[in-house]
Structures are given as structure tokens and as C-alpha cells.
Write a protein that holds these residues in place. Structure first.
Motif, PDB file in Angstrom:
ATOM      1  N   LEU A 144       0.829  -1.206   0.000  1.00  0.00           N
ATOM      2  CA  LEU A 144       0.000   0.000   0.000  1.00  0.00           C
ATOM      3  C   LEU A 144       0.862   1.253   0.000  1.00  0.00           C
ATOM      4  N   HIS A 145       1.866   1.284   0.852  1.00  0.00           N
ATOM      5  CA  HIS A 145       2.680   2.492   1.003  1.00  0.00           C
ATOM      6  C   HIS A 145       3.548   2.765  -0.213  1.00  0.00           C
ATOM      7  N   ALA A 217       8.485  11.666   4.099  1.00  0.00           N
ATOM      8  CA  ALA A 217       7.542  11.676   2.981  1.00  0.00           C
ATOM      9  C   ALA A 217       6.229  11.028   3.415  1.00  0.00           C
ATOM     10  N   GLN A 218       5.124  11.544   2.887  1.00  0.00           N
ATOM     11  CA  GLN A 218       3.812  10.983   3.191  1.00  0.00           C
ATOM     12  C   GLN A 218       3.416   9.961   2.138  1.00  0.00           C
ATOM     13  N   VAL A 219       2.640   8.990   2.562  1.00  0.00           N
ATOM     14  CA  VAL A 219       2.197   7.897   1.687  1.00  0.00           C
ATOM     15  C   VAL A 219       0.696   7.698   1.886  1.00  0.00           C
ATOM     16  N   VAL A 249       2.521  10.071   7.227  1.00  0.00           N
ATOM     17  CA  VAL A 249       3.764   9.307   7.299  1.00  0.00           C
ATOM     18  C   VAL A 249       3.402   7.843   7.525  1.00  0.00           C
ATOM     19  N   PRO A 250       4.248   6.908   7.089  1.00  0.00           N
ATOM     20  CA  PRO A 250       3.894   5.482   7.194  1.00  0.00           C
ATOM     21  C   PRO A 250       3.569   5.015   8.603  1.00  0.00           C
ATOM     22  N   GLU A 269      13.061  -3.243   3.947  1.00  0.00           N
ATOM     23  CA  GLU A 269      13.674  -3.759   2.721  1.00  0.00           C
ATOM     24  C   GLU A 269      12.772  -3.508   1.519  1.00  0.00           C
ATOM     25  N   ARG A 270      11.454  -3.632   1.702  1.00  0.00           N
ATOM     26  CA  ARG A 270      10.525  -3.493   0.577  1.00  0.00           C
ATOM     27  C   ARG A 270      10.200  -2.040   0.248  1.00  0.00           C
ATOM     28  N   THR A 271      10.289  -1.158   1.233  1.00  0.00           N
ATOM     29  CA  THR A 271       9.879   0.228   0.996  1.00  0.00           C
ATOM     30  C   THR A 271      11.032   1.216   1.043  1.00  0.00           C
TER      31      THR A 271
END
Length: 331
Positions: A144-145, A217-219, A249-250, A269-271
């Protein structure tokens, strides 16, 4: 909510469902959740649906007035629709009406959204999650993020909704509150814990200043990815209740998982985002302060003793006592 709204019966529901082209053969009120009203619906063609009726007077996190709340709710639901249309299978998004709307205004007070029947069982709001379950949810949140925000995604405020109401209540405990049966008990509770609540507001301000200073950063965030909003059919997890979707923010989504960096290793690791300890501490505090403000708005207004207000009273006392007795980790 456990109780049906007094001015919205099944006949009114079936009329509104025609916006989706649904000819309702069977409807049943579902006393589940807290805040919105829900019905199960079976159409004449045998298809099953889940409906959510929102009382816009109690949707402050979507907007401060019924009109603003409807606009904010519509934008959040439009966000979920677009995410689902991008192929995010875990997003349980509302169905569009015949003219493409995700949400329909019903009179001045309500808004209705219709969802496909989703198989599986939801967890409890405060349910425990195993490490495996946490990893599965964090994988969904990482996906999602990483999404580019849909154009209609609402911007969230860092401040808890109703903060001014909470601050006013803290200054007004010296005179009786007369909204209904829980007004005076609420006044006594707030008076007894006033110093601790002021301390929590000060803690919040210190954390918020630090989060704003770092400027992450916003997501796109869901807002409430707790176990009660997750449906598990044994093979897949799906996220429901997207009315709180918004840019943030996340950590708005991550804070319910704790603060152990090891838990977020795969998410990072993914984001590429390592959760900020200040933001992880901020959002649970923001949630609890907002909950207290919401309950106070309810109990200082005219109300009666019902199963729902009794549940709200339990929620207020538990949340205030938690704030009063649980130190806030200040990184």
C-alpha cells in the motif's frame, strides 16, 4: 453500532440501494463495529452485499461539518476504489453506483456505501497477532505504502481530531455537565485525571514537533489496520473500513505493531523506509487523545442510556485510565 438509527429503517435502505441497481430481497441489521451502522443485503438475483451507513454528524475525522464530512468520506472511499481498480486484491473497496459514485448522500445526515460480501472472519480490535500474522499485514502495508497516491486521497492532520474540545473540557470541570446520564460521570473522570491528560497533550506536542522537523515523505495510509479491520478467509487477508484512508507518514499504519526495529526489517527492505521511533510513539497517543475528545463530544451533548452509550462509557474510562497510567516513550 448495536442499535439501529431511529430515523433510518430497512425501507429507506432498500430505496437508497437502487442507486446501485440493487433490488433488495432481504436485509438484516448487523450489530457490529462502533461508529457506523451496518446491514447485510441479499439482492433478488441472490448476490450478497455489506452496507455501511455513516452518521455524518459523528464523522469528525472526515470533516468538521456534515457537508465537509461527506466530502472527506467520499474522497477516502474513492481512494479505496482506485486502489482496488489498480489490482490491490487486499483492498475491500465500495462498489460504484450506476453513475460511478463510491458513496451516496442520504438526506442531510447520512452517507451510504455498499460493499461486496467478503468471505472470512474479522479479528477483534484489540486482538493479539502472532509474528507470522504481523508479517502478513506488514507485507500488505508495504504494498500500500509504495502506491502513488490517488488524486482524491485526503490529507490527514497530525493533530488529534477534537483537540480543542478536549482542552475546553479540561478547563470546564468545575461546573456540572448536563448532557445525559454519562455527563457527570465523564466530568468526574476528566477532573480526576486532568493533570495526566495535560501531560499527555504536552507529550504529544513534543513528539509532533519532532516528527514535523524530520519531514518524512507521506504515503497512502489506511489509518486503522488493526485486527478488527482485517478479514481472513484462510488463504488471504483483506483490509476493510477505508473511511480513515489518507496521506500521512507510514507510521500512522505501523505504530500498532510496536517499536522493535527487527519487526520492520522486511518492511524496510521493501519500501526503503525505516520507521521513526518518534512517529511510532506519536500515533498511538494521537489515537487515544482523539478517542477521548470524541467520547466527550458525545457525552456532553444530549444523550440517553443505551447499549451504545454504555459501550462508549467503557471506552472512555479505559482510554482515560490508559493515558493516565501509561508513560509515553519519548525518543
Amino acid at each position: 453500532m448495536e442499535q439501529r438509527p431511529e430515523d433510518f429503517d430497512d425501507h429507506r435502505l432498500t430505496g437508497a440501494l437502487r442507486e446501485w441497481g440493487i433490488d433488495a430481497a432481504e436485509t438484516g441489521y448487523l450489530p457490529v463495529g462502533f461508529g457506523d451502522h451496518h446491514w447485510s443485503v441479499t439482492g433478488a438475483d441472490g448476490r450478497r452485499y455489506f452496507t455501511t451507513l455513516s452518521d455524518l454528524a459523528y464523522k469528525e475525522y472526515c470533516g468538521p461539518t456534515p457537508d465537509a464530512a461527506f466530502a472527506g468520506l467520499r474522497d477516502a472511499m474513492d481512494t479505496a476504489v482506485e486502489l482496488g481498480e489498480r489490482g490491490l486484491g487486499f483492498v475491500v473497496a465500495p462498489l460504484r453506483t450506476g453513475d460511478g459514485r463510491s458513496t451516496v448522500r442520504v438526506g442531510g445526515r447520512y452517507a451510504l456505501a455498499v460493499f461486496p460480501h467478503t468471505p472470512g472472519a474479522a479479528g477483534r480490535f484489540d486482538g493479539e497477532r502472532s509474528t507470522e500474522e504481523q508479517e502478513r499485514v506488514l507485507d500488505l502495508l508495504a504494498e500500500l505504502h509504495r502506491q502513488p497516491p490517488p488524486a482524491r486521497t485526503p490529507r490527514t492532520s497530525l493533530q488529534p481530531h477534537g483537540r480543542d474540545r478536549l482542552a475546553a473540557a479540561l478547563e470546564e470541570t468545575g461546573t456540572p455537565w448536563r448532557g445525559g446520564p454519562f455527563a457527570e460521570p465523564a466530568r468526574e473522570l476528566i477532573a480526576a485525571c486532568a493533570d495526566a491528560l495535560r501531560d499527555r497533550l504536552a507529550d504529544f506536542d513534543r513528539l509532533a514537533a519532532e516528527v514535523e522537523r524530520r519531514g518524512a515523505a507521506q504515503v497512502v495510509t489506511h489509518g486503522e489496520p488493526h485486527p478488527g479491520n482485517l478479514m481472513d478467509d484462510g488463504s488471504a487477508l483483506r483490509l476493510v473500513d477505508w473511511d480513515t484512508a489518507g496521506l500521512a507518514v507510514p507510521e500512522r499504519d505501523l505504530s500498532g505493531f510496536g517499536t522493535d526495529p527487527a519487526l520492520f526489517a522486511r518492511y524496510t527492505e521493501r519500501t526503503g523506509h525505516a520507521p521513526d521511533p518518534a512517529a511510532l510513539a506519536l500515533y498511538p497517543l494521537r489515537w487515544n487523545l482523539g478517542e477521548v475528545a470524541e467520547y466527550l463530544g458525545w457525552f456532553r451533548a444530549p444523550h440517553t442510556r443505551t447499549r451504545d452509550t454504555e459501550q462508549g462509557w467503557r471506552g472512555l474510562t479505559e482510554t482515560v485510565h490508559h493515558l493516565a497510567t501509561t508513560p509515553v516513550p519519548l525518543p
